[in-house]
Design a protein around this motif. Structure first.
Motif, mmCIF file in Angstrom:
data_model
loop_
_atom_site.group_PDB
_atom_site.id
_atom_site.type_symbol
_atom_site.label_atom_id
_atom_site.label_comp_id
_atom_site.label_asym_id
_atom_site.label_seq_id
_atom_site.Cartn_x
_atom_site.Cartn_y
_atom_site.Cartn_z
ATOM 1 N N ALA A 219 -55.224 -101.134 28.677
ATOM 2 C CA ALA A 219 -55.585 -101.356 30.077
ATOM 3 C C ALA A 219 -55.884 -100.032 30.779
ATOM 4 O O ALA A 219 -56.853 -99.917 31.537
ATOM 5 N N TYR A 220 -55.059 -99.026 30.513
ATOM 6 C CA TYR A 220 -55.260 -97.731 31.180
ATOM 7 C C TYR A 220 -56.566 -97.077 30.738
ATOM 8 O O TYR A 220 -57.178 -96.327 31.498
ATOM 9 N N PHE A 221 -57.012 -97.376 29.520
ATOM 10 C CA PHE A 221 -58.274 -96.809 29.019
ATOM 11 C C PHE A 221 -59.444 -97.120 29.952
ATOM 12 O O PHE A 221 -60.390 -96.332 30.073
ATOM 13 N N TRP A 222 -59.386 -98.276 30.637
ATOM 14 C CA TRP A 222 -60.470 -98.656 31.535
ATOM 15 C C TRP A 222 -60.531 -97.766 32.773
ATOM 16 O O TRP A 222 -61.554 -97.733 33.462
ATOM 17 N N ILE A 223 -59.459 -97.033 33.054
ATOM 18 C CA ILE A 223 -59.473 -96.141 34.219
ATOM 19 C C ILE A 223 -60.374 -94.936 33.985
ATOM 20 O O ILE A 223 -61.269 -94.664 34.800
ATOM 21 N N PRO A 224 -60.206 -94.157 32.882
ATOM 22 C CA PRO A 224 -61.183 -93.094 32.646
ATOM 23 C C PRO A 224 -62.601 -93.616 32.489
ATOM 24 O O PRO A 224 -63.557 -93.000 32.982
ATOM 25 N N LEU A 225 -62.733 -94.775 31.827
ATOM 26 C CA LEU A 225 -64.065 -95.361 31.683
ATOM 27 C C LEU A 225 -64.639 -95.728 33.046
ATOM 28 O O LEU A 225 -65.830 -95.503 33.318
ATOM 29 N N GLY A 226 -63.808 -96.262 33.927
ATOM 30 C CA GLY A 226 -64.257 -96.626 35.266
ATOM 31 C C GLY A 226 -64.758 -95.430 36.052
ATOM 32 O O GLY A 226 -65.784 -95.504 36.746
#
Length: 233
Positions: free
Chosen positions: A113-120
């Motif tokens: 889930a946290y991976f989507w933060i850098p991607l975002g």
């Protein structure tokens, strides 16, 4: 609603997007504390890179990126800062050793889930350059990160607060996968047109609903009965 009906002259998206960014900032702050901690507790002997000063810098860049995007969304400076923030967030995440959690679903969902933060953040930067729609970035934050962290934490806390062993079973893993698949399908949907767009959006919606229906199916009986160990709470 006042803006949408023309009664006040502000962009009706502005408060909604700002609210999402505020939620993500809370996720960054809390996630930065609990995700590496939960990982270290779950995997004995794991060696992580955790530096408080670096984490503070990443937090500052994250807040700056959001503020720049809110007030200067179409700007080269905004785009570059957002992309740099994404890279820094990714480095931060790698330091927590996400790949070491492969056999621990109760933990890997938090990393996924946290991976989507850098991607975002990177997608926000691309949207400032006009390369992608801002909605791809917003849904990376809203579905992938926020949805993933919610389902990961509400299963973990429900187990702990009902006196059960904190270990994900088949239903939990299904919930985790369905939320992450929802985010991926939504991204794919944005690249489609016509009838395929509506089909993929519908499929994403089904996956999202099914994830939380499964949660309710398993956890509603737990949450409406006394703890197994007889303790309060």
């Amino acid at each position: 609603y006042m803006s949408a009906y023309g009664h006040i002259s502000i962009d009706s998206n502005a408060p909604l997007i700002s609210s999402l960014f505020l939620i993500v900032m809370i996720e960054i702050m809390i996630g930065g504390r609990v995700i590496p901690s939960f990982t270290a507790n779950a995997i004995v002997g794991i060696k992580q890179f955790r530096n408080k000063s670096f984490a503070t810098v990443v937090l500052a860049f994250s807040a700056t990126s959001f503020l720049l995007w809110i007030f200067f969304s179409v700007s080269v400076v905004t785009a570059l800062i957002c992309i740099l923030t994404g890279v820094l967030q990714f480095i931060l995440l790698l330091g927590w050793k996400p790949l070491a959690t492969r056999s621990k679903p109760i933990v890997w969902i938090l990393h996924a889930a946290y991976f989507w933060i850098p991607l975002g953040f990177i997608l926000l930067g691309f949207s400032s350059f006009g390369l992608v729609s801002m909605y791809i970035a917003l849904h990376a934050f809203g579905i992938g990160a926020t949805g993933g962290l919610i389902i990961g934490m509400i299963t973990r806390t429900a187990m702990g607060h009902t006196g059960r062993l904190i270990k994900a079973g088949a239903i939990e893993v299904s919930c985790y996968v369905l939320v992450q698949v929802t985010a991926v399908i939504w991204m794919v949907a944005h690249l489609t047109v016509g009838v395929w767009f509506h089909f993929t959006i519908g499929l994403a919606g089904i996956c999202w609903c099914l994830a939380f229906i499964l949660y309710i199916y398993k956890y509603f009986p737990w949450l409406t009965k006394p703890r197994l160990d007889g303790q309060p709470g």
